[in-house]
Motif scaffolding. Structure first.
Motif, PDB file in Angstrom:
ATOM      1  N   ILE A   1       0.842  -1.202   0.000  1.00  0.00           N
ATOM      2  CA  ILE A   1       0.000   0.000   0.000  1.00  0.00           C
ATOM      3  C   ILE A   1       0.878   1.253   0.000  1.00  0.00           C
ATOM      4  O   ILE A   1       0.580   2.241  -0.681  1.00  0.00           O
ATOM      5  CB  ILE A   1      -0.950  -0.012   1.211  1.00  0.00           C
ATOM      6  N   VAL A   2       1.968   1.212   0.741  1.00  0.00           N
ATOM      7  CA  VAL A   2       2.894   2.344   0.758  1.00  0.00           C
ATOM      8  C   VAL A   2       3.520   2.541  -0.619  1.00  0.00           C
ATOM      9  O   VAL A   2       3.663   3.672  -1.102  1.00  0.00           O
ATOM     10  CB  VAL A   2       3.997   2.122   1.816  1.00  0.00           C
ATOM     11  N   TYR A   3       3.863   1.438  -1.266  1.00  0.00           N
ATOM     12  CA  TYR A   3       4.492   1.514  -2.591  1.00  0.00           C
ATOM     13  C   TYR A   3       3.562   2.088  -3.657  1.00  0.00           C
ATOM     14  O   TYR A   3       3.988   2.805  -4.558  1.00  0.00           O
ATOM     15  CB  TYR A   3       4.906   0.113  -3.068  1.00  0.00           C
ATOM     16  N   GLU A   4       2.263   1.727  -3.576  1.00  0.00           N
ATOM     17  CA  GLU A   4       1.382   1.962  -4.717  1.00  0.00           C
ATOM     18  C   GLU A   4       1.147   3.432  -5.029  1.00  0.00           C
ATOM     19  O   GLU A   4       0.772   3.784  -6.146  1.00  0.00           O
ATOM     20  CB  GLU A   4       0.038   1.257  -4.487  1.00  0.00           C
ATOM     21  N   ASN A   5       1.356   4.298  -4.069  1.00  0.00           N
ATOM     22  CA  ASN A   5       1.113   5.722  -4.303  1.00  0.00           C
ATOM     23  C   ASN A   5       2.205   6.385  -5.147  1.00  0.00           C
ATOM     24  O   ASN A   5       1.981   7.444  -5.729  1.00  0.00           O
ATOM     25  CB  ASN A   5       0.978   6.459  -2.969  1.00  0.00           C
ATOM     26  N   ALA A   6       3.394   5.779  -5.177  1.00  0.00           N
ATOM     27  CA  ALA A   6       4.488   6.358  -5.972  1.00  0.00           C
ATOM     28  C   ALA A   6       5.436   5.244  -6.401  1.00  0.00           C
ATOM     29  O   ALA A   6       6.556   5.140  -5.911  1.00  0.00           O
ATOM     30  CB  ALA A   6       5.236   7.413  -5.151  1.00  0.00           C
ATOM     31  N   PRO A   7       4.981   4.373  -7.298  1.00  0.00           N
ATOM     32  CA  PRO A   7       5.816   3.234  -7.706  1.00  0.00           C
ATOM     33  C   PRO A   7       7.163   3.670  -8.260  1.00  0.00           C
ATOM     34  O   PRO A   7       7.245   4.636  -9.024  1.00  0.00           O
ATOM     35  CB  PRO A   7       4.955   2.535  -8.783  1.00  0.00           C
ATOM     36  N   GLU A   8       8.196   2.961  -7.816  1.00  0.00           N
ATOM     37  CA  GLU A   8       9.565   3.191  -8.294  1.00  0.00           C
ATOM     38  C   GLU A   8      10.094   4.576  -7.922  1.00  0.00           C
ATOM     39  O   GLU A   8      11.084   5.035  -8.499  1.00  0.00           O
ATOM     40  CB  GLU A   8       9.657   3.005  -9.823  1.00  0.00           C
ATOM     41  N   GLN A   9       9.460   5.258  -6.969  1.00  0.00           N
ATOM     42  CA  GLN A   9       9.927   6.574  -6.531  1.00  0.00           C
ATOM     43  C   GLN A   9      10.009   6.595  -4.998  1.00  0.00           C
ATOM     44  O   GLN A   9       9.166   7.198  -4.331  1.00  0.00           O
ATOM     45  CB  GLN A   9       8.977   7.678  -7.022  1.00  0.00           C
ATOM     46  N   PRO A  10      11.005   5.952  -4.432  1.00  0.00           N
ATOM     47  CA  PRO A  10      11.067   5.829  -2.967  1.00  0.00           C
ATOM     48  C   PRO A  10      11.093   7.173  -2.241  1.00  0.00           C
ATOM     49  O   PRO A  10      10.653   7.258  -1.097  1.00  0.00           O
ATOM     50  CB  PRO A  10      12.367   5.039  -2.733  1.00  0.00           C
ATOM     51  N   GLU A  11      11.589   8.213  -2.890  1.00  0.00           N
ATOM     52  CA  GLU A  11      11.627   9.520  -2.234  1.00  0.00           C
ATOM     53  C   GLU A  11      10.217  10.076  -1.979  1.00  0.00           C
ATOM     54  O   GLU A  11      10.047  10.996  -1.168  1.00  0.00           O
ATOM     55  CB  GLU A  11      12.427  10.517  -3.074  1.00  0.00           C
ATOM     56  N   LYS A  12       9.216   9.470  -2.638  1.00  0.00           N
ATOM     57  CA  LYS A  12       7.837   9.915  -2.438  1.00  0.00           C
ATOM     58  C   LYS A  12       7.017   8.944  -1.593  1.00  0.00           C
ATOM     59  O   LYS A  12       5.828   9.163  -1.378  1.00  0.00           O
ATOM     60  CB  LYS A  12       7.157  10.125  -3.792  1.00  0.00           C
ATOM     61  N   PHE A  13       7.666   7.860  -1.096  1.00  0.00           N
ATOM     62  CA  PHE A  13       6.969   6.943  -0.209  1.00  0.00           C
ATOM     63  C   PHE A  13       6.727   7.626   1.135  1.00  0.00           C
ATOM     64  O   PHE A  13       7.543   8.437   1.587  1.00  0.00           O
ATOM     65  CB  PHE A  13       7.790   5.674   0.034  1.00  0.00           C
ATOM     66  N   SER A  14       5.647   7.270   1.805  1.00  0.00           N
ATOM     67  CA  SER A  14       5.406   7.821   3.145  1.00  0.00           C
ATOM     68  C   SER A  14       6.295   7.167   4.190  1.00  0.00           C
ATOM     69  O   SER A  14       6.587   7.763   5.230  1.00  0.00           O
ATOM     70  CB  SER A  14       3.934   7.636   3.535  1.00  0.00           C
ATOM     71  N   ARG A  15       6.741   5.933   3.887  1.00  0.00           N
ATOM     72  CA  ARG A  15       7.569   5.197   4.832  1.00  0.00           C
ATOM     73  C   ARG A  15       8.667   4.467   4.064  1.00  0.00           C
ATOM     74  O   ARG A  15       8.395   3.879   3.011  1.00  0.00           O
ATOM     75  CB  ARG A  15       6.728   4.197   5.635  1.00  0.00           C
ATOM     76  N   LEU A  16       9.879   4.488   4.597  1.00  0.00           N
ATOM     77  CA  LEU A  16      11.020   3.812   3.971  1.00  0.00           C
ATOM     78  C   LEU A  16      11.602   2.811   4.961  1.00  0.00           C
ATOM     79  O   LEU A  16      11.960   3.181   6.078  1.00  0.00           O
ATOM     80  CB  LEU A  16      12.095   4.829   3.573  1.00  0.00           C
TER      81      LEU A  16
END
Length: 637
Positions: free
Chosen positions: A516-531
């Motif tokens: 679910i965290v991934y789906e909002n910005a796939p392949e863009q970890p800088e835009k994930f809410s959690r890393l």
């Protein structure tokens, strides 16, 4: 597993039930002038009262030749045929033609045939003696062909040889008791014919036995009580399968029965879905006496209360998720007759508490042996893997962790694929969870009452699995999430468990949360809410590409890594930070200033730097295994 166990596994799953759709449960064949207004009429009424669909030709249809095809269709579409042999039965060529058709259906379709001997001897029917002899003398002297008469004789002999019931043996010819006995025989036959389909019921027997103690059907002290039982568990754990098994095991013990499947989905996706379920409940239990019109939920409630209060019923309400649903279908115990049992399956334990169930059964995941057998039925169409696939199968078992949904989905996907395909798919699953599994599991997440609870779940799935519940509660309370009630709801919804006061989660639920965290910005970890993946965190910190989207970061390396404090400059909403073996260079003024939780194991400095920013919201500071000798050189804080 040895060969004996393998054979046992391969034989433990019965094949699917017949796909034929029966129009009637019982077809009644009888000589109208003998029994229509008497015995057969009473028998048909008893079937109707018991909710058994029985075909009875009315208005002496044998006078109208054009009706005959309809009767043949009725015979062909009935599970059971009952033949009422009376003294003048054989006088009717119509009845004899019916009998030939019935015996053909028995041979062709496996239809059950029950002969009843009503004031006639079975031997007279078998040998065509007595009144049957007189009838055949007329047939042979008349216009009928010899071959046809012989078919009638053969059909009578075959029918009389079947296991039947004789009126004179039923309490000295007591017709009411005879009818009750026939009802019992038919109910027993229908129990084996009208079962809900369960493919590969691995592990079901022991679970049904455990659940039967909750149902308490056989206990004479509670046989007149109306009991509500809850089956509770996470999505895909097998609650519906268990409910079907309970229905199949016990439905014959009740006057009426109804299995309301996928209640949540029906209400969500069908117009007037709740009304449809109310109508189904009434029609299932009352059969032909069901209401003609239910056009609103209040009307449905009124009908259920009035019409079912005298019926001893088994009602399964599958996948309920809202109190309003249950209040409209089974709002009170006195809506149903004494001895009724209402079984509710749900992912929400609190819903069962709201309803006030008498007992709750928590559905259990499969153990390793059960999981291997169940998976094998889907992956190999047998109860044990092919030897060359055994190790790969065990890897799948470990991935699925006893969840039947996952075992079925993955097993079906891998069926008839090569070893190379299996290995590739298993590698893929470690990175990207199966979409069909995630879709089912996500229903529980999407159904959470508010966004705070969803954030609590995501925080736990990314950072706090295995952590002390009280410790995490304080941290998430500091985030403004009201974590005490939030975690309680997650536990009730089977999204989180607690073992020795530590928060735990099924691996597939954990993967769902992270997806679910991934789906909002796939392949863009800088835009994930959690890393939390080390490669993502390393990439963002090294490139100093962090954004205000990031709320939590976890980097737990086994060797020392180094990053600039400036990498955190744009992370304005960072509230959770977990580091291990990390060294920060540069000026700490760029370090996050709104942390709630700072966990920095193996902190490399002897004291916290002077320019380390104030942390007014900090709830938990964990600096275990560090070089720290003094927190601050000067007592500034």
């Amino acid at each position: 597993m040895d060969a004996r166990k393998a054979h046992k596994a391969s034989s433990s799953s019965s094949p699917s039930s017949s796909s034929k759709r029966w129009k009637y449960q019982v077809f009644l064949s009888f000589r109208g002038e003998d029994t229509r207004k008497g015995f057969t009429g009473h028998l048909h009424a008893a079937f109707s009262d018991a909710g058994i669909s029985a075909f009875l030709d009315d208005n002496q249809l044998e006078k109208a030749e054009f009706i005959k095809p309809q009767l043949e269709q009725a015979i062909d579409g009935s599970m059971i045929s009952i033949i009422v042999f009376s003294k003048r039965y054989a006088e009717s060529s119509w009845c004899l033609d019916e009998l030939v058709k019935i015996m053909e259906c028995r041979e062709r379709l496996g239809q059950q045939v029950i002969p009843l001997f009503y004031n006639v001897e079975a031997s007279d029917v078998r040998k065509q003696t007595g009144s049957f002899e007189q009838a055949f003398e007329k047939h042979e002297a008349g216009k009928h062909e010899k071959e046809k008469v012989q078919r009638w004789r053969n059909a009578l002999s075959q029918a009389a040889d079947l296991c039947g019931e004789d009126l004179k043996n039923a309490d000295n010819g007591h017709e009411a008791k005879f009818i009750n006995k026939i009802l019992g025989v038919v109910n027993e036959q229908l129990k084996s014919k009208y079962q809900l389909d369960i493919k590969h019921p691995v592990g079901i027997t022991s679970r049904v036995k455990d659940l039967s103690n909750h149902l308490d059907i056989e206990n004479s002290g509670s046989k007149d009580d109306v009991r509500m039982i809850g089956i509770w568990g996470m999505g895909g754990i097998g609650k519906t399968t268990l409910a079907k098994a309970i229905y199949n095991e016990f439905e014959g013990s009740f006057e009426g029965r109804s299995f309301l499947e996928n209640v949540r989905e029906v209400i969500a996706n069908q117009p007037m879905g709740l009304v449809r379920l109310q109508k189904q409940l009434l029609n299932d239990i009352l059969k032909s006496k069901g209401p003609k019109k239910v056009d609103s939920v209040p009307k449905g409630i009124e009908m259920i209360r009035k019409r079912l209060c005298c019926k001893r019923a088994l009602v399964i309400i599958d996948d309920a998720d809202d109190l309003h649903q249950l209040e409209a279908i089974a709002g009170a115990r006195d809506w149903f007759g004494p001895g009724s049992r209402i079984v509710i399956t749900t992912r929400n334990k609190h819903l069962l508490e709201q309803v006030g169930v008498d007992s709750t059964y928590m559905a259990e995941k499969m153990d390793e042996e059960e999981a291997l057998e169940f998976f094998s039925w889907h992956a190999f169409k047998r109860g044990y893997p092919h030897q060359e696939y055994l190790d790969l199968s065990k890897r799948v078992i470990r991935y699925c962790q006893g969840l039947p949904l996952a075992l079925r989905v993955v097993g079906s996907f891998l069926f008839n694929r090569s070893i190379a395909d299996w290995e590739s798919h298993l590698e893929k699953l470690q990175i990207s969870p199966d979409g069909d599994i995630q879709k089912i599991l996500r229903i529980s997440f999407d159904g959470l009452p508010d966004d705070r609870m969803r954030k609590i779940f995501l925080d736990i799935s990314c950072f706090f699995i295995g952590e002390d519940k009280d410790y995490v509660t304080k941290i998430l309370d500091g985030c403004g999430f009201f974590a005490k009630i939030g975690i309680s709801v997650l536990i009730e919804r089977c999204l989180v468990t607690v073992t020795y006061n530590r928060l735990m989660m099924h691996d597939l639920l954990r993967d769902m949360g992270r997806e679910i965290v991934y789906e909002n910005a796939p392949e863009q970890p800088e835009k994930f809410s959690r890393l939390w993946k080390s490669e993502d965190v390393t990439d963002v910190l090294s490139n100093e590409s962090g954004t205000k989207k990031i709320e939590g970061v976890s980097l737990r390396g086994s060797y020392r890594t180094r990053f600039s404090a400036q990498a955190f400059t744009k992370m304005k909403k960072l509230r959770l930070l977990q580091l291990s073996n990390v060294e920060i260079t540069g000026e700490y003024k760029d370090f996050p200033k709104k942390l709630i939780w700072l966990c920095w194991h193996y902190f490399p400095l002897e004291s916290i730097p002077d320019d380390f920013p104030m942390q007014p919201k900090l709830v938990a500071l964990d600096l275990q295994f560090s070089e720290l000798k003094i927190v601050w050189k000067d007592c500034k804080v």
